[in-house]
Design a protein around this motif. Structure first.
Motif, PDB file in Angstrom:
ATOM      1  N   GLY A   1       0.079  -6.019   5.167  1.00 51.87           N
ATOM      2  CA  GLY A   1      -0.672  -5.331   4.128  1.00 51.87           C
ATOM      3  C   GLY A   1      -0.542  -3.826   4.249  1.00 51.87           C
ATOM      4  N   GLN A   2      -0.642  -3.350   5.501  1.00 51.93           N
ATOM      5  CA  GLN A   2      -0.510  -1.903   5.720  1.00 51.93           C
ATOM      6  C   GLN A   2       0.878  -1.418   5.343  1.00 51.93           C
TER       7      GLN A   2
ATOM      8  N   ASP B   1       8.873  -5.254  -7.255  1.00 49.62           N
ATOM      9  CA  ASP B   1       9.574  -6.535  -7.282  1.00 49.62           C
ATOM     10  C   ASP B   1       8.889  -7.505  -6.317  1.00 49.62           C
ATOM     11  N   GLU B   2       8.153  -8.451  -6.863  1.00 50.03           N
ATOM     12  CA  GLU B   2       7.410  -9.419  -6.040  1.00 50.03           C
ATOM     13  C   GLU B   2       6.685  -8.737  -4.885  1.00 50.03           C
ATOM     14  N   PRO B   3       5.831  -7.765  -5.177  1.00 45.96           N
ATOM     15  CA  PRO B   3       5.256  -6.971  -4.080  1.00 45.96           C
ATOM     16  C   PRO B   3       4.369  -7.787  -3.141  1.00 45.96           C
TER      17      PRO B   3
ATOM     18  N   ASP C   1      -0.194 -12.352   2.943  1.00 42.71           N
ATOM     19  CA  ASP C   1      -1.187 -13.427   2.883  1.00 42.71           C
ATOM     20  C   ASP C   1      -2.144 -13.116   1.734  1.00 42.71           C
ATOM     21  N   SER C   2      -2.995 -14.080   1.367  1.00 40.31           N
ATOM     22  CA  SER C   2      -3.770 -13.917   0.133  1.00 40.31           C
ATOM     23  C   SER C   2      -4.738 -12.739   0.211  1.00 40.31           C
TER      24      SER C   2
ATOM     25  N   PHE D   1      -1.469 -15.528  -9.810  1.00 46.60           N
ATOM     26  CA  PHE D   1      -2.606 -14.789  -9.277  1.00 46.60           C
ATOM     27  C   PHE D   1      -2.317 -13.275  -9.300  1.00 46.60           C
ATOM     28  N   SER D   2      -1.130 -12.905  -8.805  1.00 46.57           N
ATOM     29  CA  SER D   2      -0.743 -11.492  -8.820  1.00 46.57           C
ATOM     30  C   SER D   2      -0.694 -10.977 -10.254  1.00 46.57           C
TER      31      SER D   2
END
Lengths: 455, 252
Positions: free
Chosen positions: B148-149, B169-171, B176-177, B206-207
């Motif tokens: 995440g960081q 592009d598909e970041p 994880d969720s 979801f994104s």
């Protein structure tokens, strides 16, 4: 697909990427052939009993040297092979996943080595035969005899020797590969590419202190050498001083390369105007992340360069002195050939070692350059960054090697001047010219091939 | 509303002589300033090709792409890299941070490539890190950070140059969720507070539900478009799922 198709395809691929290394082997074989064929060069010349003996004497000296030269080139072949195999771990892992037996993989590598060995030996010997015609003319001129007729110089003995010596080197490569393959675990082969980058763990202050210590060591070594000289080698106290300066010189060189990147690169990174400009940040980090691991090879290259420069300059001036002042033609030619032979082989070896490491570095970093390109770095500044990186790797060992050589030549000049009025430093320019030609040429080819890789 | 991106009749063909594949088949759409647009479609629908053409990494066969009224399909390769570092920001699925550089240096790199004055670099990086909540990891290397960081550092790198358009592009592909959610909320904040414009390719509904508008692509053409409007994120998510059902089983 059978073993040989696969092997020849692999060879073609590595030839494309590491052509300069294969070229080095070919040149090495050619040199080896030329200097071993001196005895048979006489077919062109009009020789009396004296000059015939002279030629045989030179030939014997070359013979003795050849074992050593073969060992150096053999080391290059074995080292480069180990290096290239390590880079192919993933490919070998894929062969294994597809169900290939280790024996079969060994067979592929054997076939590859066979092809490489055969081609480089054949091309090298052919090149050697071609060039030895010219070499015969030079020898005749140095001996002061006239060339009676053009006769084809060919030495079966030299061919046999080339095949034997280099055959052994390639045999060691095969053995190494078989042992290496049998020891490998599939898991490690597949995940071979995952490398965690190394960062500087030594504080900048420590690096700085180590650097100062290395500078002092080198200074003391130079001082001892210059004051003691080589003249009184049989004097006990002088010999101890000489030994101390050699040891200090070695350790100092090692420490120099060990500490240099640690503080120099990080010092530059403190200058924001430089650090935050274009790709400088990237370039410096690239250098920094590798340099402190590369200090051993940098030391090795530096010492080889030092030996090459000294051998060529000292050897040439001695041969001048011997020929012009002491009329010792045999010794003169023998020494100048030996120094030329050793000098060139050393130069070739260290230049191609640098070339291989830099090329594999570039291909490892291809993804990084792609990313920078996507972020908007132009092809021009990417090439610049690559140029600086390769330039630094070639330049650093050279700078220290020139400093070492300067001291060595200064010391030797006393010895040479005793034999006659020879300006050794003027003759060192010959060494310098050769250096620029060979080392510079290798640098340029390395840069151009690396640039092609990252595009 | 100022148009940041205008795609007109874009076509991209691969291959040649006998086996031509049309990855993009005459697609047209606009993106406004400050808009957060998602692009969805099955694998092979052409969404990655679309992104590559807009990001000037790939060149279109025909049609035009205007970014701030400049047709990027007419730019020469020398101008393209300059255009990329000034006008575009990139966020990739696998972060694509340089592992030899710290977070700070990774972000700063976008500025130095764009020839920002060295004097301004530190201040701009710090300000951006503050906004994205990564001020405390600036001296860490990518291997020392969580996924995440890393992706937030990559986001900071993408917007620190103040680009006209951010291409993602598909970041969330490698997150994880929980980290995904944090990142997507970060994107919303970028759009709302920094007036960034984001075009995000994703296959994850979801994104996508965080975006203002979704473009659905099939066979290289615009299949349909979904605008969030006043819907809650949950309601928008349900609508996206409905469209995906129509698009076909493995639409995502």
């Amino acid at each position: 697909m059978n073993t040989f198709t696969l092997a020849s395809r692999n060879v073609r691929k590595s030839f494309r990427d590491y052509g300069i290394y294969f070229l080095t082997i070919v040149i090495g074989v050619a040199l080896f052939y030329i200097f071993n064929s001196i005895a048979s060069q006489s077919v062109m010349m009009e020789l009396n009993q004296d000059t015939r003996l002279t030629l045989l004497g030179i030939s014997r000296e070359m013979d003795m040297l050849s074992g050593f030269v073969a060992a150096i080139l053999g080391f290059l072949i074995v080292y480069a092979n180990a290096f290239l195999i390590r880079r192919r771990k993933k490919e070998l892992g894929i062969y294994m996943i597809l169900g290939m037996k280790k024996g079969k993989i060994s067979a592929i590598l054997l076939a590859e080595t066979f092809v490489v060995g055969l081609v480089s030996l054949a091309v090298g010997v052919l090149l050697g035969i071609f060039l030895s015609q010219g070499m015969a003319l030079i020898t005749a001129k140095l001996l002061g005899v006239s060339v009676s007729r053009f006769a084809f110089v060919f030495s079966m003995d030299a061919v046999r020797k080339s095949i034997n010596y280099f055959g052994i080197a390639f045999l060691i490569v095969v053995l190494f590969n078989v042992i290496n393959i049998n020891r490998q675990k599939l898991l490690h082969l597949i995940y071979a590419e995952k490398r965690t980058p190394q960062f500087h763990k030594i504080p900048i202050a420590v690096s700085f202190i180590l650097f100062i210590i290395s500078a002092i060591m080198l200074g003391v070594a130079y001082h001892f050498m210059l004051t003691t000289g080589l003249v009184g080698f049989f004097d006990e106290t002088k010999r101890i001083a000489q030994l101390i300066s050699i040891v200090l010189g070695l350790v100092g060189t090692l420490l120099f390369f060990f500490s240099l990147s640690g503080f120099l690169l990080r010092l530059i990174s403190k200058i924001k105007g430089v650090y935050f400009k274009g790709l400088n940040m990237f370039t410096l980090k690239q250098l920094g992340s590798k340099m402190h691991m590369a200090f051993l090879s940098q030391t090795f290259v530096c010492l080889m360069l030092f030996l090459a420069i000294s051998a060529i300059s000292v050897g040439y001036s001695m041969s001048y002195a011997l020929r012009d002042n002491l009329k010792e033609t045999t010794a003169a030619i023998a020494i100048s050939y030996m120094s030329f032979y050793i000098g060139i082989v050393f130069l070739l070896t260290c230049a191609s070692l640098l070339a291989i490491t830099q090329l594999s570095e570039a291909s490892d970093n291809k993804a990084r350059y792609d990313l920078l390109g996507k972020l908007g770095a132009s092809g021009k500044i990417l090439s610049q960054s690559l140029f600086i990186q390769i330039f630094v790797y070639f330049l650093l060992p050279l700078i220290l090697a020139i400093a070492h050589s300067f001291v060595a030549i200064k010391v030797m000049s006393i010895l040479v001047e005793m034999m006659g009025n020879i300006n050794i430093f003027a003759i060192s320019l010959i060494a310098g010219g050769m250096l620029v030609l060979i080392y510079g040429g290798y640098f340029l080819v390395t840069y151009l091939s690396a640039r092609k890789m990252i595009r | 509303m100022q148009k940041i991106l205008q795609v007109r009749d874009l076509e991209k063909m691969y291959g040649g002589r006998g086996s031509v594949t049309k990855a993009l088949n005459g697609i047209s759409f606009d993106v406004d300033k400050g808009e957060y647009v998602g692009v969805m479609g099955a694998s092979g629908s052409g969404k990655t090709t679309l992104l590559n053409c807009i990001s000037t990494i790939d060149d279109a066969t025909s049609g035009s792409i205007y970014i701030e009224n400049v047709d990027v399909t007419t730019l020469r390769s020398g101008q393209l890299s300059d255009f990329r570092c000034r006008k575009l920001g990139f966020i990739f699925q696998d972060y694509n941070l340089l592992d030899t550089l710290t977070a700070f240096e990774n972000i700063a790199l976008a500025l130095t490539i764009a020839k920002v004055s060295p004097r301004d670099v530190t201040q701009r990086v710090s300000a951006m890190a503050e906004k994205l909540g990564i001020a405390d990891v600036l001296n860490k290397y990518p291997v020392q950070m969580s996924g995440g960081q890393r992706q937030r550092v990559a986001s900071a790198r993408a917007i620190v140059t103040d680009p006209a358009l951010v291409l993602a592009d598909e970041p969330t592909g490698a997150l994880d969720s929980k980290s995904s959610q944090a990142l997507l909320e970060g994107f919303r904040a970028m759009v709302k507070e920094l007036q960034s414009t984001i075009l995000m390719v994703t296959h994850d509904p979801f994104s996508a539900s965080y975006a203002d508008r979704i473009l659905f692509i099939r066979d290289g053409k615009l299949f349909t478009e979904l605008v969030r409007g006043e819907d809650s994120r949950k309601a928008f998510f349900d609508k996206i799922m409905e469209v995906m059902a129509v698009l076909g089983g493995e639409a995502a």
